[in-house]
Design a protein around this motif. Structure first.
Motif, PDB file in Angstrom:
ATOM      1  N   ASP A   1       0.838  -1.200   0.000  1.00 52.32           N
ATOM      2  CA  ASP A   1       0.000   0.000   0.000  1.00 52.32           C
ATOM      3  C   ASP A   1       0.875   1.253   0.000  1.00 52.32           C
ATOM      4  O   ASP A   1       0.566   2.249  -0.655  1.00 52.32           O
ATOM      5  N   GLN A   2       1.977   1.202   0.748  1.00 47.10           N
ATOM      6  CA  GLN A   2       2.894   2.334   0.792  1.00 47.10           C
ATOM      7  C   GLN A   2       3.519   2.561  -0.580  1.00 47.10           C
ATOM      8  O   GLN A   2       3.666   3.695  -1.038  1.00 47.10           O
ATOM      9  N   LEU A   3       3.889   1.453  -1.255  1.00 47.43           N
ATOM     10  CA  LEU A   3       4.463   1.563  -2.600  1.00 47.43           C
ATOM     11  C   LEU A   3       3.452   2.195  -3.555  1.00 47.43           C
ATOM     12  O   LEU A   3       3.809   3.008  -4.402  1.00 47.43           O
ATOM     13  N   ASP A   4       2.197   1.809  -3.418  1.00 46.88           N
ATOM     14  CA  ASP A   4       1.139   2.320  -4.293  1.00 46.88           C
ATOM     15  C   ASP A   4       1.001   3.831  -4.162  1.00 46.88           C
ATOM     16  O   ASP A   4       0.703   4.529  -5.132  1.00 46.88           O
ATOM     17  N   ARG A   5       1.233   4.335  -2.957  1.00 50.30           N
ATOM     18  CA  ARG A   5       1.122   5.778  -2.706  1.00 50.30           C
ATOM     19  C   ARG A   5       2.171   6.567  -3.482  1.00 50.30           C
ATOM     20  O   ARG A   5       1.963   7.729  -3.804  1.00 50.30           O
ATOM     21  N   ASP A   6       3.293   5.936  -3.781  1.00 48.66           N
ATOM     22  CA  ASP A   6       4.391   6.629  -4.464  1.00 48.66           C
ATOM     23  C   ASP A   6       4.266   6.596  -5.981  1.00 48.66           C
ATOM     24  O   ASP A   6       5.100   7.157  -6.693  1.00 48.66           O
ATOM     25  N   LEU A   7       3.234   5.928  -6.497  1.00 49.33           N
ATOM     26  CA  LEU A   7       3.080   5.762  -7.949  1.00 49.33           C
ATOM     27  C   LEU A   7       2.293   6.912  -8.572  1.00 49.33           C
ATOM     28  O   LEU A   7       1.430   7.506  -7.915  1.00 49.33           O
ATOM     29  N   PRO A   8       2.538   7.224  -9.857  1.00 51.68           N
ATOM     30  CA  PRO A   8       1.646   8.154 -10.567  1.00 51.68           C
ATOM     31  C   PRO A   8       0.274   7.509 -10.721  1.00 51.68           C
ATOM     32  O   PRO A   8       0.151   6.271 -10.656  1.00 51.68           O
ATOM     33  N   VAL A   9      -0.761   8.309 -10.943  1.00 48.28           N
ATOM     34  CA  VAL A   9      -2.137   7.791 -10.900  1.00 48.28           C
ATOM     35  C   VAL A   9      -2.366   6.648 -11.891  1.00 48.28           C
ATOM     36  O   VAL A   9      -3.096   5.705 -11.593  1.00 48.28           O
ATOM     37  N   TYR A  10      -1.722   6.704 -13.063  1.00 48.57           N
ATOM     38  CA  TYR A  10      -2.016   5.695 -14.076  1.00 48.57           C
ATOM     39  C   TYR A  10      -1.397   4.333 -13.769  1.00 48.57           C
ATOM     40  O   TYR A  10      -1.700   3.352 -14.431  1.00 48.57           O
ATOM     41  N   LEU A  11      -0.542   4.257 -12.738  1.00 49.19           N
ATOM     42  CA  LEU A  11       0.050   2.972 -12.358  1.00 49.19           C
ATOM     43  C   LEU A  11      -0.475   2.450 -11.021  1.00 49.19           C
ATOM     44  O   LEU A  11      -0.075   1.392 -10.568  1.00 49.19           O
ATOM     45  N   LYS A  12      -1.369   3.209 -10.387  1.00 50.59           N
ATOM     46  CA  LYS A  12      -1.936   2.734  -9.124  1.00 50.59           C
ATOM     47  C   LYS A  12      -2.892   1.584  -9.402  1.00 50.59           C
ATOM     48  O   LYS A  12      -3.663   1.623 -10.354  1.00 50.59           O
ATOM     49  N   LYS A  13      -2.868   0.563  -8.561  1.00 55.26           N
ATOM     50  CA  LYS A  13      -3.779  -0.562  -8.774  1.00 55.26           C
ATOM     51  C   LYS A  13      -5.145  -0.240  -8.182  1.00 55.26           C
ATOM     52  O   LYS A  13      -5.266   0.541  -7.238  1.00 55.26           O
ATOM     53  N   ASP A  14      -6.154  -0.825  -8.763  1.00 50.19           N
ATOM     54  CA  ASP A  14      -7.517  -0.694  -8.259  1.00 50.19           C
ATOM     55  C   ASP A  14      -7.880  -2.029  -7.631  1.00 50.19           C
ATOM     56  O   ASP A  14      -7.934  -3.052  -8.326  1.00 50.19           O
ATOM     57  N   PRO A  15      -8.101  -2.072  -6.308  1.00 54.20           N
ATOM     58  CA  PRO A  15      -8.360  -3.349  -5.638  1.00 54.20           C
ATOM     59  C   PRO A  15      -9.593  -4.079  -6.143  1.00 54.20           C
ATOM     60  O   PRO A  15      -9.772  -5.262  -5.883  1.00 54.20           O
ATOM     61  N   ALA A  16     -10.455  -3.403  -6.913  1.00 51.83           N
ATOM     62  CA  ALA A  16     -11.687  -4.028  -7.394  1.00 51.83           C
ATOM     63  C   ALA A  16     -11.503  -4.751  -8.728  1.00 51.83           C
ATOM     64  O   ALA A  16     -12.424  -5.402  -9.203  1.00 51.83           O
ATOM     65  N   TYR A  17     -10.306  -4.638  -9.335  1.00 55.36           N
ATOM     66  CA  TYR A  17     -10.122  -5.177 -10.684  1.00 55.36           C
ATOM     67  C   TYR A  17      -8.829  -5.981 -10.835  1.00 55.36           C
ATOM     68  O   TYR A  17      -7.844  -5.741 -10.132  1.00 55.36           O
ATOM     69  N   TYR A  18      -8.877  -6.919 -11.768  1.00 50.43           N
ATOM     70  CA  TYR A  18      -7.688  -7.627 -12.233  1.00 50.43           C
ATOM     71  C   TYR A  18      -7.415  -7.227 -13.677  1.00 50.43           C
ATOM     72  O   TYR A  18      -8.318  -6.837 -14.419  1.00 50.43           O
ATOM     73  N   TYR A  19      -6.149  -7.365 -14.081  1.00 46.98           N
ATOM     74  CA  TYR A  19      -5.760  -7.210 -15.483  1.00 46.98           C
ATOM     75  C   TYR A  19      -5.339  -8.571 -16.025  1.00 46.98           C
ATOM     76  O   TYR A  19      -4.724  -9.375 -15.318  1.00 46.98           O
ATOM     77  N   GLY A  20      -5.679  -8.800 -17.286  1.00 46.50           N
ATOM     78  CA  GLY A  20      -5.213  -9.993 -17.975  1.00 46.50           C
ATOM     79  C   GLY A  20      -4.372  -9.575 -19.167  1.00 46.50           C
ATOM     80  O   GLY A  20      -4.796  -8.736 -19.964  1.00 46.50           O
ATOM     81  N   TYR A  21      -3.172 -10.128 -19.272  1.00 39.51           N
ATOM     82  CA  TYR A  21      -2.267  -9.826 -20.389  1.00 39.51           C
ATOM     83  C   TYR A  21      -2.118 -11.095 -21.215  1.00 39.51           C
ATOM     84  O   TYR A  21      -1.720 -12.142 -20.689  1.00 39.51           O
ATOM     85  N   VAL A  22      -2.447 -11.025 -22.497  1.00 39.13           N
ATOM     86  CA  VAL A  22      -2.585 -12.226 -23.326  1.00 39.13           C
ATOM     87  C   VAL A  22      -1.565 -12.250 -24.469  1.00 39.13           C
ATOM     88  O   VAL A  22      -1.307 -11.220 -25.104  1.00 39.13           O
ATOM     89  N   TYR A  23      -1.030 -13.459 -24.713  1.00 42.51           N
ATOM     90  CA  TYR A  23      -0.232 -13.727 -25.911  1.00 42.51           C
ATOM     91  C   TYR A  23      -0.946 -14.868 -26.624  1.00 42.51           C
ATOM     92  O   TYR A  23      -1.012 -15.987 -26.129  1.00 42.51           O
ATOM     93  N   PHE A  24      -1.537 -14.553 -27.787  1.00 39.71           N
ATOM     94  CA  PHE A  24      -2.368 -15.510 -28.519  1.00 39.71           C
ATOM     95  C   PHE A  24      -1.673 -15.925 -29.815  1.00 39.71           C
ATOM     96  O   PHE A  24      -1.172 -15.071 -30.556  1.00 39.71           O
ATOM     97  N   ARG A  25      -1.637 -17.230 -30.061  1.00 38.79           N
ATOM     98  CA  ARG A  25      -1.040 -17.725 -31.303  1.00 38.79           C
ATOM     99  C   ARG A  25      -2.107 -18.446 -32.125  1.00 38.79           C
ATOM    100  O   ARG A  25      -2.827 -19.311 -31.611  1.00 38.79           O
ATOM    101  N   GLN A  26      -2.213 -18.071 -33.395  1.00 35.65           N
ATOM    102  CA  GLN A  26      -3.152 -18.716 -34.314  1.00 35.65           C
ATOM    103  C   GLN A  26      -2.437 -18.969 -35.644  1.00 35.65           C
ATOM    104  O   GLN A  26      -2.015 -18.029 -36.317  1.00 35.65           O
ATOM    105  N   VAL A  27      -2.270 -20.240 -35.987  1.00 32.35           N
ATOM    106  CA  VAL A  27      -1.635 -20.588 -37.269  1.00 32.35           C
ATOM    107  C   VAL A  27      -2.485 -21.646 -37.964  1.00 32.35           C
ATOM    108  O   VAL A  27      -3.181 -22.442 -37.323  1.00 32.35           O
ATOM    109  N   ARG A  28      -2.441 -21.661 -39.270  1.00 30.13           N
ATOM    110  CA  ARG A  28      -3.217 -22.633 -40.034  1.00 30.13           C
ATOM    111  C   ARG A  28      -2.694 -24.043 -39.778  1.00 30.13           C
ATOM    112  O   ARG A  28      -1.503 -24.284 -39.737  1.00 30.13           O
ATOM    113  N   ASP A  29      -3.624 -24.973 -39.597  1.00 33.58           N
ATOM    114  CA  ASP A  29      -3.259 -26.388 -39.410  1.00 33.58           C
ATOM    115  C   ASP A  29      -4.417 -27.230 -39.939  1.00 33.58           C
ATOM    116  O   ASP A  29      -5.447 -27.400 -39.282  1.00 33.58           O
TER     117      ASP A  29
END
Length: 545
Positions: free
Chosen positions: A79-107
């Motif tokens: 929580d202390q670390l969060d206080r030192d962050l700019p607003v766009y990097l602060k986490k929101d305790p109500a949400y998760y983020y998902g980061y995806v790497y998707f591969r699609q190739v013809r088969d």
């Protein structure tokens, strides 16, 4: 400690079986997903768009609500670390983020005709650039190896140092070292995270020109819509373009925090699908990024829709496209543009459009265009917010009103009328040459979720400042002398109140110097030692509430 709150999962798609999130390695006790969230996540990992550009490898991100009724894990250090962050990097305790790497190739050997597999990293941290770089490093190797590879990745992440803003961090990941510096709120506005590995240095802007290129004639109007928390839909041909554009929109009002919900990639399988698409009530304050053509009809009643085509590095000057009427948007195949009946409060800034157009003609690098655009958004937002900051600062009681023997004074109430009166002499005209209905823009903003979130944050900061000044006033008093002039009951009451003050300072991370807290603790000890032995024993054992 699971400082980074990261989980890694994967899923395979087939024409026979329903897709499932097969494994989630990492901090399962932190990433507590319920059944509905898990299934919703699976469909977010699958690109349902027929867009041919999705062949090969694609990266994007999404955002979803954490389940209700789950116990929130608190960590004072984080929580202390969060206080030192700019607003766009602060986490929101109500949400998760998902980061995806998707591969699609013809088969042709598969019934679906394609090999499709996704790797997802789920975290509470909105570190888009870092996790995108990390996935780009590990995903191709993972697709060639087994699930044990992900366990090894998570083992590396578990050994990462805490994400301290401003400090150069060395993050080992499968044989390489990523070097990262997370910005702090003290950094010059516009500073972006830097992610390095032994091969490259990646510095990705918050508001990329690439995302706004299809609609850059209307960037000022889009800034107003985001500032006011208006319902916005981004219709894009792929999740990567959808998520990039939504994140760019959210960041365009930085350093002001966007306080409403936003979904970089939203599908019909999201748990909020019915809530956000219902016609029985007005659309909510949210920015949605979508790719499914179904949404062109489902979200026809939304007041503001951005339709973007393929995002490519511009090789020619885009044609100026007029704002289109909503009734003209019938399918996802409609031409790129902004579909709205909204009339901007401010006059159009022709200079920024000419500057960006000139950059396109001269083939100025996209990164340089992004710097120009980011500076423009930053100056526009600061010109807008400075009069509010100045007025709210005037609500703070004078320091001479703070007495150590009374409770800290209250902030004065925010008055819309009083604020509007200040704009005549100390309005945005002092820092911006833009003309228009600034008063109307402020009146609309004061009713928005972004103002509510900003003002609550300022209220909290100023209240904590008053508590800190009150603590300093107490430390400058001769408390031992005061206790000698009062009864034992009054002295004991003072000691308990001072102990609670120390606990509050620690719990709420009040902006108090360490020396002040040490001095107050010495005052408490001196007062206790001057009391009878029986009271000393009781007070030394008594904690704080």
């Amino acid at each position: 400690e699971y400082y980074w709150e990261v989980g890694l999962g994967f899923t395979k798609f087939s024409a026979i079986n329903e897709p499932k999130l097969l494994y989630l390695f990492g901090c399962n006790q932190v990433l507590m997903l319920n059944k509905a969230q898990t299934q919703s996540t699976v469909y977010l990992l699958f690109i349902s768009s027929p867009y041919v550009g999705c062949l090969g490898d694609t990266q994007f991100c999404f955002r979803f609500r954490r389940s209700t009724g789950r116990k929130v894990s608190f960590c004072c250090f984080l929580d202390q670390l969060d206080r030192d962050l700019p607003v766009y990097l602060k986490k929101d305790p109500a949400y998760y983020y998902g980061y995806v790497y998707f591969r699609q190739v013809r088969d042709k050997s598969l019934k679906r005709g394609y090999f499709q597999k996704s790797l997802v990293l789920i975290s509470k941290l909105p570190y888009v650039h870092l996790f995108r770089t990390m996935l780009k490093q590990i995903a191709p190797e993972y697709f060639e190896k087994s699930e044990a590879f992900l366990e090894a990745v998570c083992s590396d992440v578990d050994r990462w140092p805490p994400p301290i803003p401003g400090k150069i961090l060395h993050l080992p990941i499968m044989g390489i070292i990523m070097k990262l510096r997370i910005p702090t709120y003290r950094d010059k506005p516009g500073t972006t995270p830097i992610v390095q590995n032994m091969h490259q240095c990646i510095k990705i802007p918050l508001s990329g020109f690439r995302c706004f290129c299809p609609v850059f004639f209307h960037i000022q109007m889009l800034w107003e819509l985001v500032l006011l928390g208006e319902p916005l839909v981004v219709m894009a041909p792929s999740p990567s373009e959808s998520s990039e554009t939504v994140l760019a929109l959210v960041s365009c009002i930085s350093p002001l925090k966007y306080c409403s919900d936003f979904r970089p990639y939203f599908t019909i399988h999201d748990s909020e699908f019915k809530e956000y698409t219902t016609r029985t009530q007005a659309p909510p304050s949210v920015i949605l990024g979508v790719t499914n053509p179904f949404f062109a009809k489902t979200l026809q009643h939304w007041p503001h829709i951005i339709r973007i085509g393929d995002i490519k590095l511009p090789g020619e000057v885009p044609k100026q496209v007029k704002v289109k009427k909503l009734k003209n948007l019938k399918t996802l195949d409609s031409k790129p543009g902004v579909y709205t009946s909204y009339k901007p409060y401010l006059n159009k800034d022709e200079e920024i459009v000419k500057q960006l157009q000139k950059g396109v003609q001269q083939k100025r690098p996209t990164e340089a265009q992004s710097v120009i655009l980011r500076r423009y958004f930053l100056e526009l937002t600061e010109s807008f917010i400075i009069p509010l900051e100045r007025y709210v600062a005037s609500l703070m009681p004078l320091q001479k009103c703070i007495s150590p023997w009374k409770s800290p004074p209250q902030l004065r109430q925010f008055s819309q009328d009083d604020f509007m009166k200040t704009l005549e002499k100390a309005g945005p005209q002092l820092t911006s040459g833009l003309k228009g209905d600034w008063i109307g823009l402020y009146r609309h903003f004061l009713k928005s979720p972004n103002f509510d979130g900003w003002f609550r944050s300022r209220q909290k900061e100023m209240t904590q400042k008053l508590e800190a000044l009150h603590l300093e006033a107490l430390c400058n008093e001769n408390l031992v002398f005061w206790s000698q002039k009062h009864t034992e009951v009054e002295t004991v009451d003072l000691v308990l109140k001072l102990k609670n003050k120390l606990l509050q300072a620690d719990r709420e991370h009040l902006p108090v110097k360490t020396d002040t807290l040490k001095k107050l603790q010495m005052h408490i000890n001196d007062i206790i030692l001057a009391l009878p032995d029986d009271l000393q024993d009781i007070l030394l054992k008594t904690g704080t509430t």
